[in-house]
Scaffold this motif. Structure first.
Motif, short mmCIF file in Angstrom:
data_model
loop_
_atom_site.label_atom_id
_atom_site.label_comp_id
_atom_site.label_asym_id
_atom_site.label_seq_id
_atom_site.Cartn_x
_atom_site.Cartn_y
_atom_site.Cartn_z
N UNK A 272 0.83 -1.20 0.00
CA UNK A 272 0.00 0.00 0.00
C UNK A 272 0.87 1.26 0.00
N UNK A 273 0.27 2.38 -0.33
CA UNK A 273 0.99 3.65 -0.29
C UNK A 273 1.49 3.93 1.13
N UNK A 274 0.66 3.63 2.11
CA UNK A 274 1.04 3.85 3.51
C UNK A 274 2.26 3.00 3.88
N UNK A 275 2.26 1.74 3.47
CA UNK A 275 3.40 0.86 3.75
C UNK A 275 4.65 1.35 3.03
N UNK A 276 4.49 1.83 1.81
CA UNK A 276 5.61 2.36 1.04
C UNK A 276 6.23 3.57 1.75
N UNK A 277 5.38 4.50 2.19
CA UNK A 277 5.88 5.68 2.91
C UNK A 277 6.62 5.27 4.18
N UNK A 278 6.02 4.37 4.95
CA UNK A 278 6.63 3.96 6.22
C UNK A 278 7.95 3.23 6.00
N UNK A 279 8.00 2.36 5.02
CA UNK A 279 9.23 1.60 4.80
C UNK A 279 10.37 2.52 4.34
N UNK A 280 10.05 3.47 3.47
CA UNK A 280 11.08 4.40 3.01
C UNK A 280 11.56 5.30 4.14
N UNK A 281 10.63 5.72 4.98
CA UNK A 281 10.97 6.56 6.13
C UNK A 281 11.97 5.83 7.04
N UNK A 282 11.69 4.57 7.31
CA UNK A 282 12.57 3.77 8.16
C UNK A 282 13.92 3.53 7.48
N UNK A 283 13.88 3.17 6.20
CA UNK A 283 15.11 2.90 5.45
C UNK A 283 16.04 4.11 5.46
N UNK A 284 15.45 5.29 5.33
CA UNK A 284 16.26 6.52 5.28
C UNK A 284 16.58 7.07 6.68
N UNK A 285 16.00 6.47 7.70
CA UNK A 285 16.27 6.91 9.07
C UNK A 285 15.67 8.27 9.40
N UNK A 286 14.52 8.56 8.83
CA UNK A 286 13.87 9.85 9.06
C UNK A 286 12.77 9.72 10.10
N UNK A 287 12.72 10.65 11.02
CA UNK A 287 11.64 10.69 11.99
C UNK A 287 10.51 11.56 11.43
N UNK A 288 9.35 11.47 12.06
CA UNK A 288 8.23 12.30 11.63
C UNK A 288 8.57 13.78 11.75
N UNK A 289 9.24 14.15 12.82
CA UNK A 289 9.59 15.57 13.00
C UNK A 289 10.61 16.04 11.97
N UNK A 290 11.51 15.16 11.56
CA UNK A 290 12.46 15.52 10.51
C UNK A 290 11.73 15.76 9.19
#
Length: 70
Positions: free
Chosen positions: A2-20
């Protein structure tokens, strides 16, 4: 995926927090949450978010909008 899973996985892979993500894109915390939960799929910040998370338009368009029912 899903788009949501894609966003979350990329966020984790890149080491980005929500605040970043919020700081780098320049939108409010609430707007960031709406994008990351895919309440907003094609808004004015979508191109910036996809670029930041290194998601191609092809991958974004091929991801499911919602989870499929099994």
């Amino acid at each position: 995926m899903t788009k949501k899973e894609l966003l979350q996985s990329k966020k984790v892979t890149l080491g980005l927090s929500n605040s970043m993500i919020t700081d780098l894109i320049g939108f409010s915390d609430r707007t960031q949450r709406d994008y990351m939960k895919c309440k907003i799929i094609n808004g004015k910040y979508t191109p910036k978010l996809l670029e930041l998370l290194q998601i191609s338009l092809h991958d974004w368009n091929n991801a499911n909008d919602t989870e499929s029912e099994e």
